[in-house]
Design an enzyme around this catalytic site. Sequence first.
Site, PDB file in Angstrom:
ATOM      1  CG  HIS A 152      55.150  64.488  31.938  1.00 49.26           C
ATOM      2  ND1 HIS A 152      54.357  65.092  30.936  1.00 49.26           N
ATOM      3  CD2 HIS A 152      54.260  63.287  32.151  1.00 49.26           C
ATOM      4  CE1 HIS A 152      53.271  64.443  30.660  1.00 49.26           C
ATOM      5  NE2 HIS A 152      53.060  63.441  31.516  1.00 49.26           N
ATOM      6  N   GLY A 191      51.582  68.797  36.441  1.00 54.59           N
ATOM      7  CA  GLY A 191      50.526  68.427  35.749  1.00 54.59           C
ATOM      8  C   GLY A 191      50.316  66.816  35.870  1.00 54.59           C
ATOM      9  CG  HIS A 192      51.347  62.288  35.329  1.00 57.04           C
ATOM     10  ND1 HIS A 192      51.127  61.854  36.449  1.00 57.04           N
ATOM     11  CD2 HIS A 192      51.074  61.424  34.292  1.00 57.04           C
ATOM     12  CE1 HIS A 192      50.773  60.283  36.180  1.00 57.04           C
ATOM     13  NE2 HIS A 192      50.527  60.243  34.898  1.00 57.04           N
ATOM     14  CG  HIS A 201      45.252  61.080  33.323  1.00 54.75           C
ATOM     15  ND1 HIS A 201      46.180  60.263  33.908  1.00 54.75           N
ATOM     16  CD2 HIS A 201      45.617  60.738  31.868  1.00 54.75           C
ATOM     17  CE1 HIS A 201      46.978  59.344  33.011  1.00 54.75           C
ATOM     18  NE2 HIS A 201      46.628  59.933  31.858  1.00 54.75           N
ATOM     19  CD  GLU A 247      46.086  57.907  28.466  1.00 57.26           C
ATOM     20  OE1 GLU A 247      46.570  57.065  28.006  1.00 57.26           O
ATOM     21  OE2 GLU A 247      46.773  58.756  29.296  1.00 57.26           O
ATOM     22  CD  GLU A 250      47.426  54.334  31.638  1.00 58.67           C
ATOM     23  OE1 GLU A 250      48.426  54.654  31.706  1.00 58.67           O
ATOM     24  OE2 GLU A 250      46.625  55.145  31.438  1.00 58.67           O
ATOM     25  CB  CYS A 280      49.376  53.331  34.875  1.00 61.40           C
ATOM     26  SG  CYS A 280      50.987  52.648  33.995  1.00 61.40           S
ATOM     27  CB  CYS A 340      53.529  54.487  31.759  1.00 61.51           C
ATOM     28  SG  CYS A 340      51.895  54.491  30.926  1.00 61.51           S
ATOM     29  CB  CYS A 341      51.397  49.892  31.264  1.00 61.48           C
ATOM     30  SG  CYS A 341      49.830  51.073  31.168  1.00 61.48           S
TER      31      CYS A 341
END
Length: 795
Positions: A155, A204-205, A271, A323, A339, A341, A407-408
């Site tokens: 990340h 990756g994200h 994801h 997710e 989710e 997000c 995160c949310c």
Amino acid sequence: MSHTRMLTCCALIGLGSLAPAAASDEPMAKLKGVPFTEVTIADAFWAPRQETNRAVSIPISLERLEEAGNIANLELAAAGAKSGYHGPVFMDSDLYKALEAASYSLASHPDPALEKKVDDIIAKIAAAQRADGYLNSWFTVVAPEKRWTNLRDDHELYCAGHLFEAAVAHFQATGRRNFLDVAVKLADHVDSVFGVGKRMGYPGHPEIELALVKLARATGDEKYARLAEFFVTHRGRKFFAEEHGQPVERYDGSYWQDDEPIRDQKTIRGHAVRAAYLLSGATDVAATTGDAGLLKMIRRVWRNTTERNMYITGGIGPSAHNEGFTHDYDLPNRTAYQETCASIALAQWNHRLALLYGDAKYADVFERSLYNGMLAGVSLDGERFFYVNPLESDGGHHRSEWFSCACCPPNVTRTLASLGAYAYAADAGSLWVNLYIQGSVKVPFGGKAVTVDVQTDYPWDGRVKLAPRVDEPTTFTLRLRVPGWCRGATVAINGEPVSSPPMERGYFVIERTWKPGDSATLDLPMPVVRMAANPNVEADRGLLAIQRGPIVYCVEAADVGADLASLHLPRDAALRPEKAPDLLGGVVVVKGEARTTPELNWDRMLYQAVPTGDLTPITAIPYYAWDNRLPGPMKVWLPIEPASTVAGPGEQGARVTMSHVSPNCQPEAIRDGIEPKSSGEQPVNNCHWWPRKGTEEWVQYSWKSPRTFESARVYWFDDTGRGECRVPASWRIEYRDGDSWKPVDAKGPYALSKDAWNEVTFAPVASDALRLVVQMPEGWASGVHEWRVREAEDD
């Protein structure tokens, strides 16, 4: 007026008809979003939520992040410490999102105390930055020698992206560069490492892609946009297989959208948040470069998303396991992950598409996400948050004060604080109105700023009056979105109806020289409608949902005088909207009558009459407002006919309880009568004890009065190859005897077969409750497809 555009929310019937697929050369409008700083929100719906966000949620976010160690981690990095770090590797990103939210809030509501707090944190961020521009507290404290060695999992680029977004927001809000300079220094470092002729790789994200485009626009330095293009266009070359030493032929990169070149992708996959962030960045890049391959992919994947993979509430990602996505039309309700997000990411992506193409179908999607999926992510008092958003609950799912993976909450706060940015767009001669919110907007036309005042009680009422403030005749065009859910929209100028107003891409086009005192009034009829899902959505067959305007409704136990599981809503049941100013902050509810269906006892019965059931009043509330009162069951999708239980005679009338129920576990699935073809079959509803592993757990049947039982059989759930449930190490049946539990006297061994029924007979016991007790294998969870019990036969 013919209006045939459709928002294909899981291919929903009742939203209109699908517009023809876009041609490869679909013209681009390339609109400019009107900054939220030029939008005043002064309504009864969003304004109170923004105030709660400013006064409650943003301060809570900063406090909780400080308690969790996010700020202390930066202090450790600045001090050169090599131990003491708290939390997961991506902790920095949550703080950056919270700072972004605080910056947006400062732009509209100056607050010296908040501004000082933000500046103090920015100073700590700057102190943690390395001399070469690198900035990440986890790597600086824990593993400085491993920088940029695990792009897939660690990340670093994701955290950098959120820093860039926060710094741009702060610069736009305050005009000061103290945070922006940190971002530029970090971006220059990232650019020195990655790019054409430099190092290969991508995150990756995804997130940094869209953030680099924002940074390029804020600074005027196009190298950041070129770096975003590099990250986007190289995606899917299976770099992560190389990075992790995995054979390419055995590598599945779909979770990271790394399984095929990005221009070749046809479906949304992996994801959910990562997918929508990547598509947002890809849209930004394609809007700048005109990359035809990217544009075709984006439109293709958008259709797959909205026609086959989107919840009626504007959320995406059905599966807790990844997710994210599984297969087309997999949209379960009770186990919906959805989710918060992901709803926000979907809204962000569609906002970019609305600006790129000037087509109202994209605004339809982000409106649906904002009013339903996103808004459900925070309680009405601003103090609690949803991470997971099911469309059905047995009463055990609730918002939390905070999360270890946080995160949310800051994602919700930054969205609410900048909501005005979604409402309008402009080109040289037109104001495009995407969201109808009372207040005003300021846009330049003909070299001077024009303010347009908006009066409306949307989303409760579809009448919208827009009045330009002009001192002299001014020519510009109003383009008013006619939502995909609306039929029979009309528009009037100065009270005079416009006959057959021109419509382009879902917008009424009102081209006019506006004079002082002129106004346009849009009327959007808002009947209560029943929504049906595409028949391919297995979870929603035989069910209907309620919608009015952009608001999706649900039924909570608090508003029903009967067991929610026993209710069905006949097709011909009258439904009516009703204002409820004192309920849930002031809403319009939908009232009507449903019927109850008693559970039928099939003991020694082959056929029997189905009773009509009693009428019972119901009140449906907006989905976003559920779980703000007494806890209890909730449903968005309601059956239209009596639910015929297929539970066996022994399980009839039993209440099901478990030692542990996770958000994606449905205890009632254990007696739904659906016999699996194999242990590995993935049911729509599933009973298991995951994420617990290696422990002793139980599931219990309880009856109102004692019965006599003599056998039980179990079909185990085992998702080897994709999950963490296995056949248990051992099991037994117990019965309740007063206040204690006792094992039955089994007449044979307890079998542990996979892909088969495991039956045990025992000496008859009379009890009002039985337990299936399971010892899960070390390191693994267990689950049950079906548990059936048999009563002793009379002589």
